[in-house]
Motif scaffolding. Structure first.
Motif, mmCIF file in Angstrom:
data_model
loop_
_atom_site.group_PDB
_atom_site.id
_atom_site.type_symbol
_atom_site.label_atom_id
_atom_site.label_comp_id
_atom_site.label_asym_id
_atom_site.label_seq_id
_atom_site.Cartn_x
_atom_site.Cartn_y
_atom_site.Cartn_z
ATOM 1 N N SER A 175 34.175 38.759 38.164
ATOM 2 C CA SER A 175 33.849 40.107 38.615
ATOM 3 C C SER A 175 33.175 40.019 39.973
ATOM 4 C CB SER A 175 32.949 40.831 37.611
ATOM 5 O OG SER A 175 31.743 40.130 37.417
ATOM 6 N N THR A 176 33.498 40.954 40.831
ATOM 7 C CA THR A 176 32.886 41.039 42.153
ATOM 8 C C THR A 176 32.703 42.516 42.465
ATOM 9 O OG1 THR A 176 33.103 40.300 44.449
ATOM 10 C CG2 THR A 176 35.115 40.981 43.346
ATOM 11 N N THR A 177 32.272 42.824 43.663
ATOM 12 C CA THR A 177 32.123 44.227 44.039
ATOM 13 C C THR A 177 33.203 44.602 45.047
ATOM 14 O OG1 THR A 177 30.612 43.800 45.893
ATOM 15 C CG2 THR A 177 29.622 44.089 43.711
ATOM 16 N N ALA A 183 36.593 38.558 49.673
ATOM 17 C CA ALA A 183 36.734 37.893 48.375
ATOM 18 C C ALA A 183 37.896 38.473 47.578
ATOM 19 C CB ALA A 183 35.435 38.010 47.582
ATOM 20 N N THR A 184 38.018 39.802 47.560
ATOM 21 C CA THR A 184 39.102 40.421 46.790
ATOM 22 C C THR A 184 40.468 40.055 47.363
ATOM 23 O OG1 THR A 184 38.911 42.487 48.057
ATOM 24 C CG2 THR A 184 37.641 42.335 46.025
ATOM 25 N N HIS A 185 40.572 39.971 48.684
ATOM 26 C CA HIS A 185 41.839 39.550 49.302
ATOM 27 C C HIS A 185 42.166 38.105 48.928
ATOM 28 C CE1 HIS A 185 41.218 42.783 52.643
ATOM 29 N NE2 HIS A 185 41.774 43.287 51.561
ATOM 30 N N ARG A 193 44.842 39.002 39.356
ATOM 31 C CA ARG A 193 45.193 40.419 39.340
ATOM 32 C C ARG A 193 43.985 41.228 38.883
ATOM 33 N NH1 ARG A 193 46.233 41.841 34.001
ATOM 34 N NH2 ARG A 193 46.601 40.056 32.597
ATOM 35 N N CYS A 194 43.865 42.407 39.438
ATOM 36 C CA CYS A 194 42.766 43.287 39.059
ATOM 37 C C CYS A 194 43.046 43.862 37.677
ATOM 38 C CB CYS A 194 42.626 44.406 40.095
ATOM 39 S SG CYS A 194 41.411 45.664 39.638
ATOM 40 N N THR A 195 42.088 43.724 36.777
ATOM 41 C CA THR A 195 42.251 44.270 35.425
ATOM 42 C C THR A 195 41.613 45.656 35.297
ATOM 43 O OG1 THR A 195 40.260 43.070 34.700
ATOM 44 C CG2 THR A 195 42.416 42.016 34.333
ATOM 45 N N HIS A 196 40.491 45.865 35.957
ATOM 46 C CA HIS A 196 39.885 47.196 35.955
ATOM 47 C C HIS A 196 38.722 47.248 36.948
ATOM 48 C CE1 HIS A 196 37.296 44.990 33.112
ATOM 49 N NE2 HIS A 196 36.339 45.838 33.458
ATOM 50 N N THR A 197 38.367 48.465 37.306
ATOM 51 C CA THR A 197 37.192 48.702 38.141
ATOM 52 C C THR A 197 36.279 49.691 37.426
ATOM 53 O OG1 THR A 197 38.219 50.536 39.343
ATOM 54 C CG2 THR A 197 38.485 48.321 40.272
ATOM 55 N N SER A 198 35.012 49.653 37.763
ATOM 56 C CA SER A 198 34.069 50.599 37.156
ATOM 57 C C SER A 198 32.911 50.837 38.110
ATOM 58 C CB SER A 198 33.548 50.069 35.818
ATOM 59 O OG SER A 198 32.865 48.838 35.994
ATOM 60 N N TYR A 199 32.494 52.104 38.201
ATOM 61 C CA TYR A 199 31.340 52.436 39.021
ATOM 62 C C TYR A 199 30.065 51.987 38.325
ATOM 63 C CZ TYR A 199 34.022 55.241 42.315
ATOM 64 O OH TYR A 199 34.897 55.650 43.284
ATOM 65 N N GLN A 211 31.040 49.713 43.192
ATOM 66 C CA GLN A 211 31.900 49.462 42.047
ATOM 67 C C GLN A 211 32.009 47.975 41.726
ATOM 68 O OE1 GLN A 211 35.415 51.795 43.702
ATOM 69 N NE2 GLN A 211 35.729 52.054 41.513
ATOM 70 N N TRP A 212 32.128 47.683 40.425
ATOM 71 C CA TRP A 212 32.554 46.360 39.987
ATOM 72 C C TRP A 212 34.075 46.329 39.975
ATOM 73 C CZ3 TRP A 212 29.331 42.599 40.124
ATOM 74 C CH2 TRP A 212 27.995 42.756 39.742
ATOM 75 N N ILE A 213 34.655 45.210 40.349
ATOM 76 C CA ILE A 213 36.088 45.007 40.222
ATOM 77 C C ILE A 213 36.301 43.685 39.495
ATOM 78 C CG2 ILE A 213 36.186 44.042 42.580
ATOM 79 C CD1 ILE A 213 39.104 45.060 42.689
#
Length: 223
Positions: A175-177, A183-185, A193-199, A211-213
């Motif tokens: 998990s990252t922000t 980092a996400t790139h 692959r992104c599984t979900h995001t949440s505020y 947000q967490w990703i």
């Protein structure tokens, strides 16, 4: 080409590991501030903060001061989250890295050297999803700023993936922000692959829309 060596953490690495971790966390505070500035509701706050004293008391000085106050609050919100995150980690798992990461099954902590110079680190811990699926979580990955863009982070990611595969895990998760765009790139380029995001739910985090990703890398032939 510099020679990269990934090895297990040893106690003498702690000063360099601690400094890199703190610098990395503090660096994200700046990214979070710029992220907050791009949010429409914060622009609305600054516009209202500027217009209200200008219209009610006719003070341009007070109007400018209100905008400065909003900017200061946004900066402090990002700072509070990442500085607090660093302080918590240093009092928790990073307080005694050998005990936490090297003396428990499924845990590990690595550092990477470039021509004998410390340039990065990464950690792994076991993670079990509902239903008993066995995974490895990638944590604490940082690369010294002057050595970024040289493929070091990819080497560290692959180190954790290989570790997880040897442990018979189904996937590597992390998990990252969303403000950590580099980092996400990187994770996507490797195959995560992104599984979900949440505020985030805290007041200051909601104000800056942090947000967490969560990412997942499925290990081929994982057991």
């Amino acid at each position: 080409m510099p020679t990269l060596i990934v090895r297990q953490y040893k106690p003498s690495d702690f000063p360099a590991v601690k400094n890199l971790f703190i610098e990395g966390c503090h660096e994200h505070a700046y990214s979070t501030f710029y992220h907050a500035l791009r949010q429409p509701h914060n622009w609305l706050l600054m516009i209202l903060g500027f217009l209200l004293p200008l219209v009610t008391v006719g003070s341009i000085l007070l109007a400018i001061l209100d905008v400065i106050v909003v900017l200061a609050v946004l900066w402090l919100c990002g700072r509070k989250f990442f500085y607090g995150y660093a302080a918590h980690a240093l009092a928790d798992d990073m307080k005694d890295i050998p005990k936490y990461y090297l003396q428990q099954q499924g845990y590990n902590y690595w550092v990477v050297e470039s021509d004998g110079e410390f340039v990065g680190m990464v950690a792994a811990i076991p993670s079990y999803l509902p239903g008993g699926e066995k995974n490895t979580e990638l944590k604490r990955m940082f690369v010294v700023q002057s050595h970024r863009g040289k493929g070091i982070a990819k080497v560290l990611c692959r180190t954790v993936i290989e570790f997880a595969q040897k442990k018979g895990c189904k996937a590597v998760i992390l998990s990252t922000t969303t403000v950590q765009t580099s980092a996400t790139h990187l994770y996507r380029s490797i195959g995560f692959r992104c599984t979900h995001t949440s505020y985030m739910t805290g007041f200051t985090e909601r104000l800056i829309r942090l947000q967490w990703i969560c990412f997942r890398y499925d290990i081929p032939n994982g057991k």
